[in-house]
Structures are given as structure tokens and as C-alpha cells.
Scaffold this motif. Structure first.
Motif, PDB file in Angstrom:
ATOM      1  N   THR A   9       0.850  -1.185   0.000  1.00  0.00           N
ATOM      2  CA  THR A   9       0.000   0.000   0.000  1.00  0.00           C
ATOM      3  C   THR A   9       0.889   1.239   0.000  1.00  0.00           C
ATOM      4  O   THR A   9       1.788   1.361   0.824  1.00  0.00           O
ATOM      5  N   VAL A  10       0.647   2.139  -0.943  1.00  0.00           N
ATOM      6  CA  VAL A  10       1.420   3.372  -1.072  1.00  0.00           C
ATOM      7  C   VAL A  10       0.463   4.539  -0.854  1.00  0.00           C
ATOM      8  O   VAL A  10      -0.549   4.653  -1.538  1.00  0.00           O
ATOM      9  N   LEU A  11       0.789   5.388   0.124  1.00  0.00           N
ATOM     10  CA  LEU A  11      -0.070   6.524   0.466  1.00  0.00           C
ATOM     11  C   LEU A  11       0.641   7.830   0.136  1.00  0.00           C
ATOM     12  O   LEU A  11       1.865   7.927   0.262  1.00  0.00           O
ATOM     13  N   ILE A  55      -3.662   1.800   9.749  1.00  0.00           N
ATOM     14  CA  ILE A  55      -4.073   0.929  10.858  1.00  0.00           C
ATOM     15  C   ILE A  55      -4.599  -0.391  10.314  1.00  0.00           C
ATOM     16  O   ILE A  55      -4.280  -1.467  10.840  1.00  0.00           O
ATOM     17  N   MET A  56      -5.384  -0.325   9.241  1.00  0.00           N
ATOM     18  CA  MET A  56      -5.887  -1.546   8.610  1.00  0.00           C
ATOM     19  C   MET A  56      -4.734  -2.396   8.079  1.00  0.00           C
ATOM     20  O   MET A  56      -4.750  -3.622   8.208  1.00  0.00           O
ATOM     21  N   CYS A  57      -3.734  -1.736   7.505  1.00  0.00           N
ATOM     22  CA  CYS A  57      -2.565  -2.459   6.986  1.00  0.00           C
ATOM     23  C   CYS A  57      -1.796  -3.138   8.118  1.00  0.00           C
ATOM     24  O   CYS A  57      -1.376  -4.290   7.981  1.00  0.00           O
ATOM     25  N   GLU A  58      -1.615  -2.430   9.231  1.00  0.00           N
ATOM     26  CA  GLU A  58      -0.887  -3.007  10.361  1.00  0.00           C
ATOM     27  C   GLU A  58      -1.651  -4.197  10.947  1.00  0.00           C
ATOM     28  O   GLU A  58      -1.039  -5.203  11.310  1.00  0.00           O
ATOM     29  N   TYR A 117       3.268  -0.922   4.109  1.00  0.00           N
ATOM     30  CA  TYR A 117       2.805   0.344   3.547  1.00  0.00           C
ATOM     31  C   TYR A 117       3.887   1.395   3.713  1.00  0.00           C
ATOM     32  O   TYR A 117       4.757   1.286   4.583  1.00  0.00           O
ATOM     33  N   ALA A 118       3.844   2.410   2.858  1.00  0.00           N
ATOM     34  CA  ALA A 118       4.801   3.511   2.929  1.00  0.00           C
ATOM     35  C   ALA A 118       4.147   4.761   2.348  1.00  0.00           C
ATOM     36  O   ALA A 118       3.203   4.669   1.554  1.00  0.00           O
ATOM     37  N   LEU A 172       8.969  -4.518  -2.004  1.00  0.00           N
ATOM     38  CA  LEU A 172       8.398  -5.160  -0.827  1.00  0.00           C
ATOM     39  C   LEU A 172       9.441  -5.269   0.287  1.00  0.00           C
ATOM     40  O   LEU A 172       9.157  -4.962   1.447  1.00  0.00           O
ATOM     41  N   GLU A 173      10.641  -5.672  -0.090  1.00  0.00           N
ATOM     42  CA  GLU A 173      11.716  -5.823   0.897  1.00  0.00           C
ATOM     43  C   GLU A 173      12.070  -4.489   1.542  1.00  0.00           C
ATOM     44  O   GLU A 173      12.195  -4.382   2.760  1.00  0.00           O
TER      45      GLU A 173
END
Length: 149
Positions: free
Chosen positions: A75-77, A92-95, A101-102, A139-140
Motif C-alpha cells: 500500500t502506497v499513500l 491501521i488496517m494495513c498493520e 505500507y509507505a 516489498l523488501e
């Protein structure tokens, strides 16, 4: 006289792109973990490849829906989205679902990387065999970023 007007309009539309450092001035206070300049470029490149294969989810509602369905991806914000309330629940949903995410500094650059003329505040990159190497690299690096407390 009539010829001058379209040229003037074209000049205002072609505003010069801001550098990475200039974009950092417009970040939200919640934009953590922020991707480095190098990682930001890699993410944009991966988003462009994913968009060619239609492997991206774009926008808050769509990304939220597919996170809830259990879809995997990066996820990229965008860090310059206002008001923050629009998408502050996505990290929060990602965690909760252990998704990486970044944040990147610019929503207009994020939208452009996805092949859209409109700015985009959230994009999810789904894995695909056509660009798996670029995806794994991103991803890494995104996974190794320190999460906010």
C-alpha cells in the motif's frame, strides 16, 4: 492577441515539477514511514508496471474494500493529502493485516505513476509475475522501514 492567450494558458498548466525536498514541505504529520527518494522512484516504477497489467487498486474506497477482503500487496499513500481524516484509517488496517505500507511525498506524482491525470492518495500494488523482481525489491525495502509508534 488571440494567439497569446493559449500560450499563456499552456505556460500556467506546465508548472515545473517540485523536487523531492520541496515536496517534503507539504507532508502531513502522520506521513510515517516515509519512503526515501530512491525508494519513491522504485515504487513509482513498480506502480507504472502494475498499471500496465491492471494490477493496482486506486483510491481510498477501493483499497479499503480489498484490504478488508484480505488481498495482499504493497500500500502506497500520498503524504500531502488534506484533510488527513480522508485516509488516516488505512495504515491501521494495513498493520492489523500485516501488510507493508509507505508514504510518498506527492499525490499528483502518485496519480501520474498510475497513469491517471487526477491525483491519487492511496494505491495498492498487487504482485504479478510480469514485474515480480521489481515488486519483491520494493516489498523488501518497504517492509524494512521502521513503523511509527
Amino acid at each position: 492577441m488571440a494567439r497569446d492567450k493559449p500560450e499563456a494558458a499552456a505556460e500556467t498548466e506546465a508548472t515545473p515539477e517540485r523536487s523531492y525536498r520541496e515536496q517534503l514541505d507539504f507532508l502531513n504529520p502522520i506521513a510515517q514511514p516515509l519512503a526515501s527518494r530512491k525508494l519513491t522512484r522504485k515504487l513509482y516504477k513498480c506502480i507504472r508496471k502494475a498499471a500496465k497489467h491492471k494490477q493496482i487498486r486506486r483510491g481510498v474506497k477501493e483499497v479499503q474494500k480489498f484490504i478488508n477482503k484480505g488481498e495482499k500487496g504493497i500500500t502506497v499513500l500520498a503524504g500531502d493529502t488534506l484533510p488527513i481524516d480522508v485516509y488516516c484509517h488505512i495504515p491501521i488496517m494495513c498493520e492489523d493485516r500485516s501488510l507493508p505500507y509507505a508514504y510518498v511525498p506527492s499525490k499528483s506524482d502518485l496519480g501520474a505513476a498510475a497513469g491517471s491525470k487526477r491525483p491519487t492518495c492511496v494505491i495498492m500494488i498487487k504482485p504479478h509475475e510480469e514485474y515480480q523482481e521489481a515488486y519483491d525489491e520494493c516489498l523488501e525495502e518497504v517492509s524494512s522501514l521502521p513503523l511509527p509508534l
